[in-house]
Structures are given as structure tokens and as C-alpha cells.
Design an enzyme around this catalytic site. Structure first.
Site, mmCIF file in Angstrom:
data_model
loop_
_atom_site.group_PDB
_atom_site.id
_atom_site.type_symbol
_atom_site.label_atom_id
_atom_site.label_comp_id
_atom_site.label_asym_id
_atom_site.label_seq_id
_atom_site.Cartn_x
_atom_site.Cartn_y
_atom_site.Cartn_z
ATOM 1 N N TYR A 18 82.964 54.895 23.154
ATOM 2 C CA TYR A 18 81.596 54.784 22.621
ATOM 3 C C TYR A 18 80.860 56.120 22.600
ATOM 4 O O TYR A 18 79.771 56.222 22.046
ATOM 5 C CB TYR A 18 80.773 53.798 23.466
ATOM 6 N N HIS A 23 74.912 54.452 18.765
ATOM 7 C CA HIS A 23 74.191 53.673 19.782
ATOM 8 C C HIS A 23 73.990 54.486 21.073
ATOM 9 O O HIS A 23 73.224 54.089 21.933
ATOM 10 C CB HIS A 23 74.983 52.397 20.089
ATOM 11 N N PHE A 69 76.946 47.740 30.024
ATOM 12 C CA PHE A 69 76.821 47.818 28.578
ATOM 13 C C PHE A 69 75.350 47.708 28.185
ATOM 14 O O PHE A 69 74.507 47.293 28.974
ATOM 15 C CB PHE A 69 77.703 46.773 27.900
ATOM 16 N N ASN A 71 73.353 45.823 26.557
ATOM 17 C CA ASN A 71 72.505 44.637 26.738
ATOM 18 C C ASN A 71 72.263 44.289 28.215
ATOM 19 O O ASN A 71 71.583 43.319 28.512
ATOM 20 C CB ASN A 71 73.102 43.425 25.992
ATOM 21 N N ASP A 96 68.388 54.898 20.538
ATOM 22 C CA ASP A 96 68.618 55.002 19.097
ATOM 23 C C ASP A 96 67.698 54.046 18.342
ATOM 24 O O ASP A 96 67.468 52.926 18.778
ATOM 25 C CB ASP A 96 70.085 54.683 18.790
ATOM 26 N N ASN A 117 68.749 45.690 21.894
ATOM 27 C CA ASN A 117 69.192 44.926 23.064
ATOM 28 C C ASN A 117 68.942 45.622 24.399
ATOM 29 O O ASN A 117 68.667 44.981 25.410
ATOM 30 C CB ASN A 117 70.674 44.571 22.945
#
Length: 198
Positions: A18, A23, A69, A71, A96, A117
């Protein structure tokens, strides 16, 4: 007179896959701030985050990159805010923002989650919307069904350069915020124009 910022949070997803995805713009900004101020981030198992500290003059700033993560970002933020007794209005969260184009970043105080989120979870876990935000533009794919793939994808080389340049300016605007206050920081960041290169 500076604005009191006691907790600087960058949002992103942990893990190498990632690392360069849109994100993770909040991570990039906080990493840039840490680089400029020679701040080391270390893993903290209690808060499930990478944490650091910057002390200069009257400033004592805690820095956090949640390692859950996106969320579940609120867990780390609430854990550290509770531990250090930091009220929501002294927290600044960088993340972001689909509604801003690459090369644009904006400060904002309070408000809803706007579908993000990470922000949604911070509001849920801290029980407050009063924290400051630093929204980093990543652009929008134009269709909401494409948003997930877009935020978890990598920007084009040109867009990435716009985002990186803007992050440099936004990171420096945090210094302005802490030293000179909200008005001068907004003035600085919101008047920034990305350089258009060929």
C-alpha cells in the site's frame, strides 16, 4: 500566536503493497514532516501505531501513524489522545481527499467524515468531530463505483509529482500553524499553486 497542536496523525494503510497508493497520502505528509525535523518513529504495541515526538520551545508534539487498516485508524488516535490527555481540538489529522485535485491541500476545522473511512473511525472512537484536518488532494476517478480501486491505486508520475510538491508545502504549513497560528497557515497553504511543468 501559534495554534496548539499536540497530536499529528497521518492516515494510510500499513504494509509495502500500500506504500505508494493514493490512500497513503496522510502517511507521506507526516513522514515528510518527520524527515524535515529529524523525528524517529518507533512501533508502539499498545496503540498499534508508529509514534514519535517533537519538542521545540513551547511545542510538545506527539506524532502517530496508525498501523491498523484505514477503517480502524481511530483506535490508535483515541488510545494516544486518552493516554496523553489531548483534547480533540488539539489533534491534526492528515489524509487523502478525493474532492481536491492533486497539487492542492487544505486545512479544515471539524465537520463530518465526508465518506472517508479513516476520519469516520476517528470520529467514532474519539466521540468528537472537533479535530483539525489537513486534506491532501488526490483527485477523483469521476465515478463513485471506481473510488476503491482509485484510492488503492498509484498516481501517474505527473500526478505523484504534484502531490509530492504539495505535501512539501503542506508539511511546512504545519510549522507555520504551530508558530504563527491558524490564519497565517491557511493563508500560506491555500494560496499555494502547483507548478505546471511541461
Amino acid at each position: 500566536m501559534g495554534t496548539e497542536v499536540k497530536l499529528l496523525v497521518g492516515l494510510g494503510n500499513p504494509g509495502p503493497e500500500y506504500e505508494r497508493t493514493r490512500h497513503n497520502a496522510g502517511f507521506w505528509l507526516v513522514e515528510d514532516f518527520c524527515r524535515r525535523h529529524a523525528i524517529t518513529l518507533s512501533p508502539d504495541t499498545k496503540s498499534k501505531a508508529l509514534i514519535g515526538r517533537w519538542q521545540q520551545g513551547a511545542h510538545d508534539l506527539r506524532i502517530v501513524l496508525p498501523q491498523n487498516f484505514m477503517n480502524r485508524s481511530g483506535f490508535s488516535v483515541a488510545a494516544l489522545a486518552n493516554f496523553y490527555k489531548i483534547p480533540a481540538n488539539e489533534i491534526l489529522v492528515a489524509y487523502d481527499e478525493l474532492d481536491l485535485p492533486p497539487g492542492v491541500a487544505k486545512f479544515k476545522k471539524g465537520g463530518g467524515a465526508g465518506g472517508h473511512n479513516g476520519i469516520k473511525d476517528i470520529i467514532a472512537q474519539t466521540g468528537s468531530q472537533d479535530f483539525m484536518r489537513l486534506r491532501i488532494g488526490i483527485g477523483h476517478p469521476g465515478d463513485k463505483t471506481k473510488v476503491t480501486g482509485f484510492v488503492l491505486g498509484k498516481a501517474s508520475a505527473n500526478e505523484q509529482r504534484l502531490i509530492d510538491d504539495c505535501i512539501d508545502e503542506a508539511s511546512r504549513s504545519i510549522d507555520t500553524l504551530m508558530v504563527d497560528g491558524w490564519g497565517p497557515a491557511l493563508q500560506r497553504l491555500h494560496s499555494y499553486r502547483p507548478e505546471q511543468k511541461g
